[in-house]
Motif scaffolding. Sequence first.
Motif, PDB file in Angstrom:
ATOM      1  N   ILE A  40      -1.594 -79.155 -20.479  1.00  0.00           N
ATOM      2  CA  ILE A  40      -2.928 -78.558 -20.369  1.00  0.00           C
ATOM      3  C   ILE A  40      -3.931 -79.562 -20.915  1.00  0.00           C
ATOM      4  CG2 ILE A  40      -4.414 -76.628 -20.987  1.00  0.00           C
ATOM      5  CD1 ILE A  40      -1.945 -74.935 -21.434  1.00  0.00           C
ATOM      6  N   GLN A  41      -4.914 -79.921 -20.108  1.00  0.00           N
ATOM      7  CA  GLN A  41      -5.914 -80.898 -20.505  1.00  0.00           C
ATOM      8  C   GLN A  41      -7.305 -80.277 -20.436  1.00  0.00           C
ATOM      9  OE1 GLN A  41      -6.874 -83.711 -22.270  1.00  0.00           O
ATOM     10  NE2 GLN A  41      -5.371 -84.853 -21.089  1.00  0.00           N
ATOM     11  N   PHE A  42      -8.126 -80.507 -21.472  1.00  0.00           N
ATOM     12  CA  PHE A  42      -9.491 -80.012 -21.520  1.00  0.00           C
ATOM     13  C   PHE A  42     -10.458 -81.172 -21.307  1.00  0.00           C
ATOM     14  CE2 PHE A  42      -6.996 -77.095 -24.003  1.00  0.00           C
ATOM     15  CZ  PHE A  42      -7.492 -75.839 -23.656  1.00  0.00           C
ATOM     16  N   GLY A  43     -11.324 -81.046 -20.301  1.00  0.00           N
ATOM     17  CA  GLY A  43     -12.365 -82.034 -20.095  1.00  0.00           C
ATOM     18  C   GLY A  43     -11.891 -83.338 -19.496  1.00  0.00           C
ATOM     19  N   ASN A  44     -10.642 -83.466 -19.131  1.00  0.00           N
ATOM     20  CA  ASN A  44     -10.098 -84.674 -18.511  1.00  0.00           C
ATOM     21  C   ASN A  44      -9.167 -84.287 -17.375  1.00  0.00           C
ATOM     22  OD1 ASN A  44     -11.277 -86.837 -20.062  1.00  0.00           O
ATOM     23  ND2 ASN A  44      -9.962 -86.226 -21.768  1.00  0.00           N
ATOM     24  N   ASP A  45      -8.781 -85.271 -16.584  1.00  0.00           N
ATOM     25  CA  ASP A  45      -7.860 -85.033 -15.479  1.00  0.00           C
ATOM     26  C   ASP A  45      -6.420 -84.989 -15.979  1.00  0.00           C
ATOM     27  OD1 ASP A  45     -10.072 -85.130 -13.870  1.00  0.00           O
ATOM     28  OD2 ASP A  45      -9.750 -87.199 -13.223  1.00  0.00           O
ATOM     29  N   VAL A  46      -5.595 -84.276 -15.250  1.00  0.00           N
ATOM     30  CA  VAL A  46      -4.149 -84.265 -15.485  1.00  0.00           C
ATOM     31  C   VAL A  46      -3.492 -85.006 -14.332  1.00  0.00           C
ATOM     32  CG1 VAL A  46      -2.076 -82.846 -15.563  1.00  0.00           C
ATOM     33  CG2 VAL A  46      -4.103 -82.142 -16.837  1.00  0.00           C
ATOM     34  N   THR A  47      -2.682 -86.003 -14.647  1.00  0.00           N
ATOM     35  CA  THR A  47      -2.002 -86.784 -13.623  1.00  0.00           C
ATOM     36  C   THR A  47      -0.496 -86.673 -13.826  1.00  0.00           C
ATOM     37  OG1 THR A  47      -3.830 -88.364 -13.464  1.00  0.00           O
ATOM     38  CG2 THR A  47      -1.695 -89.072 -12.622  1.00  0.00           C
ATOM     39  N   VAL A  48       0.183 -86.241 -12.786  1.00  0.00           N
ATOM     40  CA  VAL A  48       1.646 -86.210 -12.793  1.00  0.00           C
ATOM     41  C   VAL A  48       2.109 -87.473 -12.068  1.00  0.00           C
ATOM     42  CG1 VAL A  48       3.716 -84.904 -12.202  1.00  0.00           C
ATOM     43  CG2 VAL A  48       1.585 -83.694 -12.729  1.00  0.00           C
ATOM     44  N   ALA A  49       2.737 -88.359 -12.810  1.00  0.00           N
ATOM     45  CA  ALA A  49       3.072 -89.684 -12.293  1.00  0.00           C
ATOM     46  C   ALA A  49       4.138 -89.606 -11.190  1.00  0.00           C
ATOM     47  CB  ALA A  49       3.569 -90.565 -13.441  1.00  0.00           C
ATOM     48  N   PRO A  50       4.237 -90.652 -10.366  1.00  0.00           N
ATOM     49  CA  PRO A  50       5.247 -90.670  -9.307  1.00  0.00           C
ATOM     50  C   PRO A  50       6.655 -90.401  -9.836  1.00  0.00           C
ATOM     51  CG  PRO A  50       3.724 -92.491  -9.026  1.00  0.00           C
ATOM     52  CD  PRO A  50       3.391 -91.857 -10.343  1.00  0.00           C
ATOM     53  N   LYS A  51       7.348 -89.501  -9.160  1.00  0.00           N
ATOM     54  CA  LYS A  51       8.728 -89.106  -9.450  1.00  0.00           C
ATOM     55  C   LYS A  51       8.868 -88.354 -10.778  1.00  0.00           C
ATOM     56  CE  LYS A  51      10.764 -92.807  -6.687  1.00  0.00           C
ATOM     57  NZ  LYS A  51      11.740 -93.932  -6.631  1.00  0.00           N
ATOM     58  N   GLN A  52       7.745 -88.046 -11.430  1.00  0.00           N
ATOM     59  CA  GLN A  52       7.803 -87.234 -12.654  1.00  0.00           C
ATOM     60  C   GLN A  52       7.902 -85.763 -12.278  1.00  0.00           C
ATOM     61  OE1 GLN A  52       4.331 -87.509 -15.134  1.00  0.00           O
ATOM     62  NE2 GLN A  52       5.217 -86.309 -16.799  1.00  0.00           N
ATOM     63  N   SER A  53       8.573 -84.968 -13.093  1.00  0.00           N
ATOM     64  CA  SER A  53       8.706 -83.536 -12.856  1.00  0.00           C
ATOM     65  C   SER A  53       8.246 -82.774 -14.091  1.00  0.00           C
ATOM     66  CB  SER A  53      10.163 -83.183 -12.540  1.00  0.00           C
ATOM     67  OG  SER A  53      10.309 -81.778 -12.353  1.00  0.00           O
ATOM     68  N   VAL A  54       7.313 -81.842 -13.906  1.00  0.00           N
ATOM     69  CA  VAL A  54       6.824 -80.993 -14.996  1.00  0.00           C
ATOM     70  C   VAL A  54       6.830 -79.550 -14.508  1.00  0.00           C
ATOM     71  CG1 VAL A  54       5.384 -82.834 -15.937  1.00  0.00           C
ATOM     72  CG2 VAL A  54       4.408 -81.192 -14.321  1.00  0.00           C
ATOM     73  N   GLU A  55       6.754 -78.624 -15.467  1.00  0.00           N
ATOM     74  CA  GLU A  55       6.715 -77.213 -15.081  1.00  0.00           C
ATOM     75  C   GLU A  55       5.317 -76.793 -14.642  1.00  0.00           C
ATOM     76  OE1 GLU A  55       8.283 -74.705 -18.085  1.00  0.00           O
ATOM     77  OE2 GLU A  55      10.285 -75.583 -18.037  1.00  0.00           O
ATOM     78  N   SER A  56       4.305 -77.079 -15.474  1.00  0.00           N
ATOM     79  CA  SER A  56       2.934 -76.686 -15.160  1.00  0.00           C
ATOM     80  C   SER A  56       1.983 -77.839 -15.444  1.00  0.00           C
ATOM     81  CB  SER A  56       2.514 -75.462 -15.990  1.00  0.00           C
ATOM     82  OG  SER A  56       3.343 -74.351 -15.725  1.00  0.00           O
ATOM     83  N   ALA A  57       0.947 -77.954 -14.612  1.00  0.00           N
ATOM     84  CA  ALA A  57      -0.110 -78.944 -14.807  1.00  0.00           C
ATOM     85  C   ALA A  57      -1.441 -78.229 -14.678  1.00  0.00           C
ATOM     86  CB  ALA A  57       0.005 -80.069 -13.781  1.00  0.00           C
ATOM     87  N   ILE A  58      -2.190 -78.149 -15.786  1.00  0.00           N
ATOM     88  CA  ILE A  58      -3.417 -77.356 -15.824  1.00  0.00           C
ATOM     89  C   ILE A  58      -4.549 -78.208 -16.393  1.00  0.00           C
ATOM     90  CG2 ILE A  58      -4.528 -75.282 -16.755  1.00  0.00           C
ATOM     91  CD1 ILE A  58      -1.646 -74.121 -17.064  1.00  0.00           C
ATOM     92  N   ALA A  59      -5.650 -78.296 -15.670  1.00  0.00           N
ATOM     93  CA  ALA A  59      -6.828 -79.033 -16.128  1.00  0.00           C
ATOM     94  C   ALA A  59      -8.014 -78.086 -16.173  1.00  0.00           C
ATOM     95  CB  ALA A  59      -7.121 -80.211 -15.208  1.00  0.00           C
ATOM     96  N   ILE A  60      -8.631 -77.964 -17.343  1.00  0.00           N
ATOM     97  CA  ILE A  60      -9.844 -77.156 -17.508  1.00  0.00           C
ATOM     98  C   ILE A  60     -11.010 -78.124 -17.664  1.00  0.00           C
ATOM     99  CG2 ILE A  60     -11.018 -75.429 -18.928  1.00  0.00           C
ATOM    100  CD1 ILE A  60      -8.273 -74.370 -19.706  1.00  0.00           C
ATOM    101  N   GLY A  61     -11.836 -78.207 -16.629  1.00  0.00           N
ATOM    102  CA  GLY A  61     -12.905 -79.195 -16.633  1.00  0.00           C
ATOM    103  C   GLY A  61     -12.440 -80.540 -16.127  1.00  0.00           C
TER     104      GLY A  61
END
Length: 293
Positions: A40-61
């Motif tokens: 979870i990122q506030f005020g910035n972008d969230v980047t899921v890198a190539p071939k990376q696996s995450v459960e949730s990606a959340i960007a507020i702002g």
Amino acid sequence: MKRSTLKKFILLLVLALSAIFFSVTALAQADININNTNIIQFGNDVTVAPKQSVESAIAIGGTVRIQQGARVTESAIAIDGDVILEKGARVDGDVYAVGGKIITEEGAIIDGASGTALENGRWGMYGFRRRGGFISRYLFNTAFHLLNVLISTIIGVLIILWRPNFLLNLAATVSHYPIQSGLWGLGGLFAVIVVIIVLAISLIGIPLLPLVALAVMITVLVGTLGVALWLGQRILTTRERSPMQQFLIGMLILGLIGLIPVLGNLVLLVVNILGFGVLLAWWLGNVRSQTVD
């Protein structure tokens, strides 16, 4: 405008801008990473890198960008930003963008539901986020701002014709309780952020995000109409002026303020927060003793 009222308004403006500045600064540095799988990122972008696996990606702002070959197993959500799936990216769950778009390149897969709310727009009365040169962005934001003011004015006129005392009550609340209304607005803003976070990390709560956005938008809009009436009352103090005339003057002033680059957006942001707080204070708080019956 009376000197005491002007001092209260200036104090509220300074407090609100200070709170917004320090809150945004703190949140912009916040990066919540739960077990390296829920970001979870506030005020910035969230980047899921190539071939990376995450459960949730959340960007507020900010924007959620899922790069080539990356995978999100549950949900990808952007509040006031876009969700971008590059070629070969995959989201097993749901994808939502509140105040932005969902962009999928060729070969990107979304297995769950997807949707947008307030696409390309923002809550309140202060325009779009749009890439481009300063002049093009200013002209685009100005056009949207004027349209927004026009629609808001029509809604306010209808409310005055239907329930004239309602906006008078809100204006009286601003007049008698300006600091309390501002604090209610800031508290309500943080409460909304908490609710968004709770809903965003809950698969059951994700479909409710558009409803929360709509509820906040309506609350801000109606409360801001009350602030506009209060502003018009400060300008047109003669008793011969009707609430309708005072409201129209208040909306005209807010419309002109919105044409000022940068500073106008900041002032309108404070007005939106004050309007949010006014309605909350009048509805939930014990501030009705001196309002219109």
